[in-house]
Motif scaffolding. Sequence first.
Motif, short mmCIF file in Angstrom:
data_model
loop_
_atom_site.label_atom_id
_atom_site.label_comp_id
_atom_site.label_asym_id
_atom_site.label_seq_id
_atom_site.Cartn_x
_atom_site.Cartn_y
_atom_site.Cartn_z
N VAL A 25 16.27 16.54 70.48
CA VAL A 25 16.19 17.94 70.82
C VAL A 25 17.60 18.49 70.89
CG1 VAL A 25 15.40 19.62 72.50
CG2 VAL A 25 14.08 17.55 72.11
N ARG B 2 10.67 24.22 79.66
CA ARG B 2 10.23 23.38 78.54
C ARG B 2 10.25 21.91 78.93
NH1 ARG B 2 13.22 26.29 73.46
NH2 ARG B 2 12.06 28.21 73.59
N SER B 3 11.27 21.49 79.65
CA SER B 3 11.34 20.09 80.08
C SER B 3 10.17 19.76 80.99
CB SER B 3 12.66 19.82 80.79
OG SER B 3 13.74 19.99 79.91
N ILE C 11 7.07 19.33 78.87
CA ILE C 11 7.10 18.04 78.17
C ILE C 11 6.80 16.90 79.14
CG2 ILE C 11 8.60 16.41 76.96
CD1 ILE C 11 9.96 18.87 75.68
N ARG D 186 7.14 18.92 68.70
CA ARG D 186 7.52 20.32 68.90
C ARG D 186 7.49 20.97 67.52
NH1 ARG D 186 12.21 20.51 71.88
NH2 ARG D 186 11.00 20.98 73.71
N ARG D 187 6.67 22.02 67.43
CA ARG D 187 6.56 22.77 66.18
C ARG D 187 6.39 24.23 66.55
NH1 ARG D 187 1.76 20.82 62.92
NH2 ARG D 187 3.13 19.11 62.38
N GLU E 267 8.30 26.14 68.17
CA GLU E 267 8.72 26.33 69.56
C GLU E 267 7.63 26.01 70.58
OE1 GLU E 267 11.92 26.85 70.36
OE2 GLU E 267 12.26 26.75 68.20
N ARG E 268 6.63 25.21 70.18
CA ARG E 268 5.56 24.80 71.09
C ARG E 268 5.44 23.29 71.09
NH1 ARG E 268 0.49 28.89 70.66
NH2 ARG E 268 1.42 30.37 72.08
N VAL E 269 5.12 22.74 72.24
CA VAL E 269 4.85 21.31 72.35
C VAL E 269 3.36 21.12 72.10
CG1 VAL E 269 4.84 19.32 73.90
CG2 VAL E 269 6.73 20.97 73.97
N ARG E 270 3.04 20.21 71.18
CA ARG E 270 1.64 20.00 70.80
C ARG E 270 1.31 18.52 70.81
NH1 ARG E 270 0.59 24.34 66.14
NH2 ARG E 270 2.15 25.84 66.78
N GLY F 101 8.39 19.89 62.16
CA GLY F 101 8.41 19.67 63.60
C GLY F 101 9.36 18.56 63.98
N ILE G 218 8.49 14.10 69.63
CA ILE G 218 9.02 13.96 70.98
C ILE G 218 8.67 12.59 71.54
CG2 ILE G 218 8.89 14.84 73.34
CD1 ILE G 218 8.20 17.59 72.11
#
Length: 125
Positions: A37, A52-53, A56, A82-83, A85-88, A105, A108
Amino acid sequence: MRRKPPVALALVVSLTKSLVLLVVVALGFGLIGGSQVTASPGDDPPDQIEERSAVIEKAMAEHECSVSGFAAGVIPRSALIRRDERVRQVSFDDGWAVLTGDAPGVLIAVCLGELAMPRTSGVPR
């Protein structure tokens, strides 16, 4: 006439060269040093980075994830990426595609938890 260096000295020099080459190659491929990141100064305010942390960390705990993988023989069932700007959470295969560059992406972590069913609220994962 040239003299040969002692065997121990030649071995130390050879091992040192090999170690330096290994470190340079590992740095070149991003295997050591730095993190996946990256952010430029001024991209995000500090509170957004912390948020964001926290997202995650929560997802990693919820889905039993690891950033370094698992023991031999343990097969991950999903991944966090992360794709856009979103964690999926995605399937392990989709996470692998991100890792190899076949899909967009950033990988993570890999997870032991099953891929969650899509939410009915319309929020993408």
